[in-house]
Design an enzyme around this catalytic site. Structure first.
Site, PDB file in Angstrom:
ATOM      1  N   ARG A 100     -17.034   1.134  40.024  1.00  0.00           N
ATOM      2  CA  ARG A 100     -18.448   1.227  39.965  1.00  0.00           C
ATOM      3  C   ARG A 100     -19.090   2.161  39.032  1.00  0.00           C
ATOM      4  O   ARG A 100     -19.758   2.201  38.305  1.00  0.00           O
ATOM      5  CB  ARG A 100     -19.086   1.193  41.263  1.00  0.00           C
ATOM      6  CG  ARG A 100     -18.988  -0.102  42.192  1.00  0.00           C
ATOM      7  CD  ARG A 100     -18.995  -0.036  43.414  1.00  0.00           C
ATOM      8  NE  ARG A 100     -17.460   0.432  43.685  1.00  0.00           N
ATOM      9  CZ  ARG A 100     -16.815  -0.712  44.007  1.00  0.00           C
ATOM     10  NH1 ARG A 100     -16.997  -1.722  44.186  1.00  0.00           N
ATOM     11  NH2 ARG A 100     -15.345  -0.318  44.135  1.00  0.00           N
ATOM     12  N   THR A 101     -18.673   3.645  39.443  1.00  0.00           N
ATOM     13  CA  THR A 101     -19.161   4.678  38.979  1.00  0.00           C
ATOM     14  C   THR A 101     -18.838   4.804  37.350  1.00  0.00           C
ATOM     15  O   THR A 101     -19.691   5.186  36.707  1.00  0.00           O
ATOM     16  CB  THR A 101     -18.813   5.983  39.790  1.00  0.00           C
ATOM     17  OG1 THR A 101     -18.802   5.829  40.890  1.00  0.00           O
ATOM     18  CG2 THR A 101     -19.371   7.269  39.283  1.00  0.00           C
ATOM     19  N   HIS A 160     -20.639  13.632  45.613  1.00  0.00           N
ATOM     20  CA  HIS A 160     -20.819  12.535  44.744  1.00  0.00           C
ATOM     21  C   HIS A 160     -22.322  12.193  44.702  1.00  0.00           C
ATOM     22  O   HIS A 160     -22.767  11.186  45.239  1.00  0.00           O
ATOM     23  CB  HIS A 160     -20.093  11.347  45.512  1.00  0.00           C
ATOM     24  CG  HIS A 160     -19.974   9.995  44.554  1.00  0.00           C
ATOM     25  ND1 HIS A 160     -20.352   9.838  43.234  1.00  0.00           N
ATOM     26  CD2 HIS A 160     -19.134   8.804  44.646  1.00  0.00           C
ATOM     27  CE1 HIS A 160     -20.231   8.879  42.777  1.00  0.00           C
ATOM     28  NE2 HIS A 160     -19.421   8.176  43.662  1.00  0.00           N
ATOM     29  N   ARG A 178     -15.051  12.808  37.281  1.00  0.00           N
ATOM     30  CA  ARG A 178     -14.504  12.632  38.399  1.00  0.00           C
ATOM     31  C   ARG A 178     -12.998  13.169  38.601  1.00  0.00           C
ATOM     32  O   ARG A 178     -12.313  12.997  37.596  1.00  0.00           O
ATOM     33  CB  ARG A 178     -14.426  10.938  38.617  1.00  0.00           C
ATOM     34  CG  ARG A 178     -13.569  10.745  39.845  1.00  0.00           C
ATOM     35  CD  ARG A 178     -13.761   9.031  40.565  1.00  0.00           C
ATOM     36  NE  ARG A 178     -14.941   8.894  40.969  1.00  0.00           N
ATOM     37  CZ  ARG A 178     -15.443   7.892  41.648  1.00  0.00           C
ATOM     38  NH1 ARG A 178     -14.427   7.093  41.791  1.00  0.00           N
ATOM     39  NH2 ARG A 178     -16.529   7.733  42.118  1.00  0.00           N
ATOM     40  N   LYS A 185       1.268  14.336  30.347  1.00  0.00           N
ATOM     41  CA  LYS A 185       2.285  15.237  29.619  1.00  0.00           C
ATOM     42  C   LYS A 185       1.966  16.588  30.074  1.00  0.00           C
ATOM     43  O   LYS A 185       2.665  17.714  29.671  1.00  0.00           O
ATOM     44  CB  LYS A 185       2.097  15.185  28.049  1.00  0.00           C
ATOM     45  CG  LYS A 185       2.427  13.892  27.327  1.00  0.00           C
ATOM     46  CD  LYS A 185       2.206  14.029  25.780  1.00  0.00           C
ATOM     47  CE  LYS A 185       1.980  12.682  25.447  1.00  0.00           C
ATOM     48  NZ  LYS A 185       1.424  12.766  24.106  1.00  0.00           N
TER      49      LYS A 185
HETATM   50  N1   CP Z   1     -18.698   4.211  45.047  1.00  0.00           N
HETATM   51  C1   CP Z   1     -17.856   4.567  44.102  1.00  0.00           C
HETATM   52  O1   CP Z   1     -17.755   5.491  43.849  1.00  0.00           O
HETATM   53  O2   CP Z   1     -17.076   3.670  43.697  1.00  0.00           O
HETATM   54  P1   CP Z   1     -16.129   3.744  42.402  1.00  0.00           P
HETATM   55  O3   CP Z   1     -14.716   4.481  43.210  1.00  0.00           O
HETATM   56  O4   CP Z   1     -15.492   2.135  42.491  1.00  0.00           O
HETATM   57  O5   CP Z   1     -16.505   4.411  41.398  1.00  0.00           O
END
Ligand code: CP
Length: 323
Positions: free
Chosen positions: A55-56, A135, A105, A83
């Protein structure tokens, strides 16, 4: 607005409302004839993902493209990180390619702070999830979704009763939501087995409970969290069946919530564990809407961090009218 978005603690209520209002306006504009807006033409957004995401990652890419930015997608899997290349060298390589914003992320809590503060890159840093820490854009899209359903899509969330249920211990979503929702005036209750609550949780601005059943009739928004098996190195509850029996959202439990109440889940879902399939697919669950709202919320974050203003959107409306 600050230059980076690393945590919801960076946001005042005014900042958060500005992002939500801008997301709403961008949502309206991008469903009109001008689906793709020219605001970030010539700017480059780098998506730097060291941890899995559906999603993100996809919604940041869609958001940047709808604002006409150039997008570079980087996934650690299959890159020189495998590596042994460091975060610093990876960041400096991407900087050399001209990043105006880096969306990161990372499995390590704090990695986005290192990126923002070490001087390796010149652009804005947006935290797309770091370890169990934060988040922020997930919390913003959750607040947007609650505001649309329960506050007519405007203002703050004063007095809204939000219950967050499940694996609070490993959840950056819960941490960011507690911060943002309380900044916006909501009353937050955290419900979990004692083993899935972090040390020091009593200091958080939230009520703590071990019983989901006690809170159902007084909840406006119920957020179910995924049990994060991949972050668990020991047994936190006797069995999946026992966890579902006490903390899973079934149709019978959902029927005890007020009629207006909504069910959220950040995804991905463990169907049959924290949420029954029929609940996830029911009209009261707004899970797919959360994903949709993720795109416009992230458009708003990119737009505002890269120098846009709410009033600047008026120019787009004029452009749209004369197009
Ligand atoms: N909600 C969320 O962060 O989903 P993803 O891990 O798929 O990005």
């Amino acid at each position: 607005m600050t230059r980076h978005l690393l945590s919801c603690e960076d946001l005042t209520a005014e900042d958060a409302i500005l992002i939500l209002d801008t997301a709403k306006r961008l949502g309206e504009l991008s469903t009109g004839p001008m689906r793709k807006l020219p605001t970030l033409r010539g700017r480059t957004v780098v998506n730097l993902f060291f941890e899995d995401s559906t999603r993100t990652r996809i919604s940041f890419e869609a958001a940047a493209k709808r604002l006409s930015a150039d997008v570079i997608n980087f996934a650690a899997k299959g890159s020189s990180v495998e590596k042994g290349e460091s975060l610093k060298d990876t960041a400096m390589t991407l900087e050399a390619m001209g990043a105006d914003a880096v969306v990161i992320r990372h499995p390590a809590s704090g990695a986005p702070y290192r990126l923002a503060n070490a001087g390796w890159i010149g652009g804005s840093v947006i935290n797309a999830g770091d370890g169990t820490h934060a988040h922020p854009t997930q919390a913003l899209l959750d607040a947007y979704t609650m505001r649309e359903h329960l506050r007519s899509g405007t203002g703050d969330l004063q007095g809204l009763r939000v219950c967050i249920v499940g694996d609070i211990l490993h959840s950056r979503v819960a941490r960011s939501n507690v911060t943002l929702l309380t900044t916006l005036g909501a009353d937050v209750t955290l419900v979990a087995p004692p083993t899935l609550l972090p040390i020091g949780v009593e200091e958080w601005p939230a009520t703590i409970s071990y019983s989901l059943d006690d809170h159902l009739p007084e909840t406006d928004a119920l957020m179910m969290l995924r049990v994060q098996n991949e972050r668990m190195n020991s047994a936190y509850f006797p069995s999946a069946r026992e966890y579902s029996r006490r903390y899973g959202l079934t149709s019978s439990r959902m029927s005890r919530m007020p009629e207006h109440a909504i069910v959220l889940h950040p995804g991905p879902i463990n169907r049959g564990m924290e949420i029954a399939s029929e609940v996830a697919d029911s009209p009261r669950a707004v899970i797919i809407e959360q994903v949709r709202n993720g795109v416009i919320t992230r458009m708003a974050v990119l737009y505002l961090l890269l120098g846009g203003s709410e009033s600047g959107l008026g120019d787009l409306v004029d452009e749209e009218a004369t197009a």
